[in-house]
Design a protein around this motif. Sequence first.
Motif, short mmCIF file in Angstrom:
data_model
loop_
_atom_site.label_atom_id
_atom_site.label_comp_id
_atom_site.label_asym_id
_atom_site.label_seq_id
_atom_site.Cartn_x
_atom_site.Cartn_y
_atom_site.Cartn_z
N HIS A 194 0.69 -1.20 -0.13
CA HIS A 194 0.13 0.10 -0.07
C HIS A 194 0.73 1.20 -0.26
CE1 HIS A 194 -3.41 -2.52 0.82
NE2 HIS A 194 -2.86 -3.20 1.77
N ALA A 195 0.63 2.25 -0.69
CA ALA A 195 1.28 3.47 -0.74
C ALA A 195 1.26 4.19 0.47
CB ALA A 195 0.48 4.27 -1.77
N THR A 196 0.31 4.01 1.41
CA THR A 196 0.34 4.73 2.74
C THR A 196 1.54 4.12 3.57
OG1 THR A 196 -1.26 3.04 3.25
CG2 THR A 196 -2.18 5.44 2.72
N ASP A 197 1.70 2.75 3.15
CA ASP A 197 2.81 2.00 3.95
C ASP A 197 4.24 2.48 3.45
OD1 ASP A 197 1.17 0.85 5.71
OD2 ASP A 197 0.77 -1.00 4.30
N VAL A 198 4.13 2.59 2.04
CA VAL A 198 5.40 3.41 1.64
C VAL A 198 6.03 4.62 2.26
CG1 VAL A 198 6.69 3.93 -0.28
CG2 VAL A 198 5.15 1.85 -0.55
N ASP A 199 4.68 5.59 2.47
CA ASP A 199 4.98 6.64 2.97
C ASP A 199 5.44 6.56 4.61
OD1 ASP A 199 4.21 7.96 0.98
OD2 ASP A 199 2.33 8.32 1.57
N ALA A 200 4.91 5.74 5.18
CA ALA A 200 5.16 5.42 6.63
C ALA A 200 6.63 4.55 6.82
CB ALA A 200 4.23 4.43 7.34
N TYR A 201 7.06 3.87 6.02
CA TYR A 201 8.23 3.16 6.28
C TYR A 201 9.49 4.23 5.44
CZ TYR A 201 6.76 -1.39 7.54
OH TYR A 201 5.91 -2.55 8.31
N ASN A 202 9.17 5.09 4.82
CA ASN A 202 10.02 6.12 4.34
C ASN A 202 10.25 6.97 5.28
OD1 ASN A 202 11.15 5.30 1.80
ND2 ASN A 202 9.57 6.10 0.53
N ALA A 203 9.20 7.30 5.98
CA ALA A 203 9.55 8.47 7.09
C ALA A 203 10.27 7.83 8.27
CB ALA A 203 7.82 8.83 7.46
N CYS A 204 9.93 6.53 8.48
CA CYS A 204 10.89 6.03 9.51
C CYS A 204 12.26 5.83 9.06
CB CYS A 204 10.11 4.62 9.68
SG CYS A 204 11.18 3.53 10.90
N ALA A 205 12.49 5.60 7.90
CA ALA A 205 13.86 5.63 7.49
C ALA A 205 14.50 6.86 7.58
CB ALA A 205 14.17 4.68 6.10
N ASP A 206 13.71 7.81 6.94
CA ASP A 206 14.10 9.25 7.07
C ASP A 206 14.54 9.75 8.38
OD1 ASP A 206 13.63 9.40 4.44
OD2 ASP A 206 11.76 10.51 4.42
N GLU A 207 13.86 9.18 9.41
CA GLU A 207 14.32 9.46 10.65
C GLU A 207 15.42 9.06 11.37
OE1 GLU A 207 12.14 8.50 15.15
OE2 GLU A 207 11.01 8.79 13.49
N VAL A 208 15.56 7.63 10.92
CA VAL A 208 16.77 7.21 11.45
C VAL A 208 18.17 7.62 10.72
CG1 VAL A 208 17.76 4.89 11.29
CG2 VAL A 208 15.58 5.06 12.04
N MET A 209 17.97 7.84 9.47
CA MET A 209 19.19 8.32 8.75
C MET A 209 19.49 9.65 9.20
SD MET A 209 19.76 5.72 7.06
CE MET A 209 18.87 4.29 6.91
N LEU A 210 18.40 10.52 9.45
CA LEU A 210 18.76 11.95 9.97
C LEU A 210 19.39 11.88 11.29
CD1 LEU A 210 18.62 15.04 9.48
CD2 LEU A 210 16.34 14.88 10.60
N ALA A 211 18.99 11.00 12.00
CA ALA A 211 19.68 10.95 13.35
C ALA A 211 21.07 10.42 13.35
CB ALA A 211 18.82 9.98 14.38
N ASP A 212 21.40 9.47 12.30
CA ASP A 212 22.81 9.15 12.00
C ASP A 212 23.66 9.93 11.39
OD1 ASP A 212 23.22 6.70 14.03
OD2 ASP A 212 21.19 6.02 13.04
#
Length: 226
Positions: free
Chosen positions: A153-171
């Motif tokens: 689902h496209a909404t899940d792509v958005d959620a998983y991308n947002a999660c990855a964005d958060e992790v990558m930004l923090a690191d």
Amino acid sequence: MAPITETREREMPLPRVFVIGDSISIHYGPHLERMLAGRFAYARKSDAGEALLDLDRPQGANGGDSSMVLEYVQALATAGALRVEYLLLNCGLHDLRTDPRTGAKQVPLHAYRANLRRIVPLAKLLADRLLWVRTTPVHDAQHNDREIAFHRHATDVDAYNACADEVMLADGVASIDLFGFTRALGGRELFVDHVHFAEPVRALQAAFIAGHLFALEASAAARTTS
């Protein structure tokens, strides 16, 4: 006689690019290798062709979900088997696969986040520069109208991308927004099946990634000569 500086430039090894990703990266990979030729040495998690036999079943060159990627980078880091200038990394499309009967994810979002937090420090041991590639779009109707055992689902792509964005930004890990780039190209007509893209789209994706690498190398060269 060639100038000394020119001779040294010719003798310097090319910066190495290594790719760990799912079937999307397998598809754009040959285009990326061609575009980088002469400026970068390209390699990826590889096999003898097994991954192409079934792109929905990750094996060989297909990095699979974040649990599989974690296991792979752990093995590389433990063995000291890889050291490159650039590591392109992605996982997500397999993680967010959804059981249409129960709604369960292959890797739930909280587990995906935990895996990424473990993957990043290990991946940093493998490369001078780690680059995260954001997960590409899915079209719900194009994907889920087909007779396959799982949905996306496209909404899940958005959620998983947002999660990855958060992790990558923090690191402090830079991201290549392949999601945004691909979405801007069009919609359902981009796909050749439930989630994979037509050959011209793959070439454009490769060009987008190559452009990022060229810019990074140009910036690094400018810093060394300033």
